[in-house]
Design an enzyme around this catalytic site. Structure first.
Site, PDB file in Angstrom:
ATOM      1  N   HIS A 126     -18.408  -0.513   5.078  1.00 48.72           N
ATOM      2  CA  HIS A 126     -17.950  -0.024   6.419  1.00 48.72           C
ATOM      3  C   HIS A 126     -19.675   0.087   6.218  1.00 48.72           C
ATOM      4  O   HIS A 126     -20.434   0.497   6.091  1.00 48.72           O
ATOM      5  CB  HIS A 126     -17.307   1.871   5.654  1.00 48.72           C
ATOM      6  CG  HIS A 126     -16.374   1.419   6.352  1.00 48.72           C
ATOM      7  ND1 HIS A 126     -15.113   0.724   7.143  1.00 48.72           N
ATOM      8  CD2 HIS A 126     -15.165   1.652   4.987  1.00 48.72           C
ATOM      9  CE1 HIS A 126     -14.031   1.627   6.662  1.00 48.72           C
ATOM     10  NE2 HIS A 126     -13.460   1.575   5.512  1.00 48.72           N
ATOM     11  N   GLY A 143     -12.980   4.491   1.514  1.00 46.77           N
ATOM     12  CA  GLY A 143     -13.113   3.001   1.606  1.00 46.77           C
ATOM     13  C   GLY A 143     -14.779   2.805   0.661  1.00 46.77           C
ATOM     14  O   GLY A 143     -15.541   3.177   1.360  1.00 46.77           O
ATOM     15  N   ASP A 167     -10.118  -3.850  -3.691  1.00 46.68           N
ATOM     16  CA  ASP A 167     -10.468  -3.180  -2.555  1.00 46.68           C
ATOM     17  C   ASP A 167     -11.087  -1.896  -2.435  1.00 46.68           C
ATOM     18  O   ASP A 167     -12.168  -1.909  -1.341  1.00 46.68           O
ATOM     19  CB  ASP A 167      -9.441  -1.280  -3.154  1.00 46.68           C
ATOM     20  CG  ASP A 167      -8.986  -0.892  -1.117  1.00 46.68           C
ATOM     21  OD1 ASP A 167      -8.976  -1.921  -0.636  1.00 46.68           O
ATOM     22  OD2 ASP A 167      -8.335  -0.208  -1.461  1.00 46.68           O
ATOM     23  N   HIS A 171       1.278  -1.182  -0.201  1.00 50.93           N
ATOM     24  CA  HIS A 171      -0.082  -0.485   0.115  1.00 50.93           C
ATOM     25  C   HIS A 171       1.365   1.677   0.303  1.00 50.93           C
ATOM     26  O   HIS A 171       1.455   1.382   1.040  1.00 50.93           O
ATOM     27  CB  HIS A 171      -0.592  -0.198   1.823  1.00 50.93           C
ATOM     28  CG  HIS A 171      -1.647   0.993   1.613  1.00 50.93           C
ATOM     29  ND1 HIS A 171      -2.891   1.393   1.426  1.00 50.93           N
ATOM     30  CD2 HIS A 171      -1.439   2.584   2.033  1.00 50.93           C
ATOM     31  CE1 HIS A 171      -3.259   2.599   1.623  1.00 50.93           C
ATOM     32  NE2 HIS A 171      -2.336   3.429   2.751  1.00 50.93           N
TER      33      HIS A 171
HETATM   34 ZN   LIG Z   1      -5.082   0.061   0.526  1.00 52.87          ZN
END
Ligand SMILES: [Zn+2]
Length: 438
Positions: free
Chosen positions: A303, A318, A299, A173
């Site tokens: 949430h 996210g 990815d 990352h």
């Molecule tokens: Zn990441």
């Protein structure tokens, strides 16, 4: 169980029947089947593989579980996902990765391959139990602190050296933590205008540049997660030209969406790395088309409502992505003429499997190969809706947006997980999975 898929268009454009018996593809002329699926007008792709999924179990089951994430994956056409290590407890020991592996096997919607943390507790201070995870029943081959960058160059070097001993890969990352303190969106004209803290491109590019040089120095394999900037593409292109063993992924959202969406202050568009400029989106599309970027990875980052329905600067980063990945790739890459369906099979199935050392995807739809297949209707076009989401969370940036394509059927290891656009129930799938294990 035997299944005939009748009249599907294969990725190369030809039409053919596919016959599945006892979990593998067999000669379609070799006889009748217990079940026939009419695939007239549908395209058959090898089952999709996601190298970058957050399943949140153990520890954040209010956001997602292995079961709900597996269902989201299946409805999105996936037959395998690699589960990121930032769970609670962290996937940094053999015990935790084996737990995640077992949950995936029991539910059976997709193959779940756990990713191991690079550093203990994702703390960036010392290496995790890399060898024990590699030798465990989960046979971990991909290691990542995703969510955090392995920013210490010596730890990164040691991790690259270690995983090379068993052919593994470190998935980084890439985010310099010092350059992104207080970051809320892409750094540039829009962040200045909105008065939000900027996440500069150089914070990604400088880590990628360092890591490709480290990978070259120790002769290791490096994978770059969620490339988001035109400059990162240039660095990776340079590294590949020098023969450095680097692979890279782009997310569907970075191929379609830009920072302009942040003006809405709708936290569904808050993601790390952030949505970038038009020029970056164009560069990522070109890089995926020319092979500089090897794969698309979701990815998928679920949430709960309260983490997203709040002020922008307090919201979590996210987006969920498993259910929408293929339609978004079709919109950004296929309908624009940049990728063929054969290319999509490469970037969403065979190459992610190769990077993650996942068996069974090297002969897509070939005789004798494990029967992982996804049937899609590329002519469909509809508004993406809440009812399309099958995980536990609804933080999708595509709700209300028109997207092309529809996933009709998903077959994992020779048994269906999705038929006519609907998930099979958990008991049926778990029984099929158990029968397939023999
Ligand atoms: Zn990441």
């Amino acid at each position: 169980m035997s299944i005939r898929i009748q009249g599907a268009r294969l990725p190369d454009g030809t039409r053919s029947d596919l016959l599945i018996e006892d979990g593998v593809f067999v000669d379609a002329l070799s006889g009748p089947a217990e079940r026939t699926i009419d695939a007239d007008g549908l395209t058959a792709l090898p089952g999709l593989v996601d190298l970058h999924t957050h399943l949140r179990e153990p520890g954040s089951e209010q956001s997602e579980t292995v079961l709900t994430g597996s269902r989201a994956a299946a409805i999105g056409g996936f037959t395998a996902v690699f589960a990121m290590a930032n769970t609670m407890p962290v996937q940094d020991t053999a015990g935790v990765v084996e737990q995640v592996l077992s949950l995936g096997e029991r539910h059976g919607y997709v193959t779940v391959r756990p990713i191991g943390a690079v550093t203990a507790g994702l703390a960036g201070e010392r290496l995790s139990e890399i060898g024990a995870m590699a030798q465990s029943r989960a046979r971990v081959r991909v290691f990542s602190d995703d969510g955090q960058c392995v920013s210490d160059p010596l730890l990164m070097r040691r991790a690259l050296e270690y995983v090379t001993t068993f052919g593994g890969v470190v998935a980084q990352h890439s985010q310099d933590p010092r350059l992104t303190v207080g970051a809320q969106m892409n750094e540039g004209a829009v962040s200045s205008e909105l008065g939000l803290g900027g996440w500069p491109s150089v914070a990604e590019e400088s880590i990628i540049a360092r890591d490709v040089l480290l990978a070259q120095h120790v002769g290791a394999r490096l994978h770059v997660c969620h490339v988001s900037t035109a400059g990162s593409v240039e660095v990776i292109r340079w590294a590949k030209a020098r023969g450095i063993a680097v692979t890279a992924e782009a997310t569907p959202h970075h191929l379609l969406l830009t920072e302009e969406l942040v003006r809405s202050y709708d936290a569904r568009y808050k993601v790390n790395p952030p949505l970038r400029r038009d020029e970056d989106v164009i560069a990522l599309r070109e890089a995926l088309a020319d092979g500089t970027i090897d794969i698309v990875a979701t990815d998928h980052a679920p949430h709960p409502h309260e983490a997203k329905e709040c002020a922008w600067d307090e919201a979590a980063n996210g987006m969920v992505g498993l259910e929408s990945a293929l339609p978004v790739v079709q919109a950004a890459m296929v309908d624009t003429g940049l990728l063929s369906w054969a290319d999509v099979a490469r970037v969403l199935s065979t190459t992610p499997a190769r990077i993650g050392l996942l068996d069974g995807y090297d002969r897509p739809l070939g005789l004798g190969a494990p029967a992982h297949v996804t049937l899609i209707d590329p002519s469909a076009n509809r508004e993406f809706a809440l009812s399309d989401l099958r995980g536990k969370s609804t933080n999708s940036p595509y709700l209300g947006r028109r997207l092309p394509g529809r996933i009709v059927t998903t077959i994992h290891h020779g048994y269906p997980t999705v038929l006519d656009g609907e998930l099979l129930d958990a008991t049926t799938v778990a029984a099929s999975a158990e029968a397939a294990r023999g």
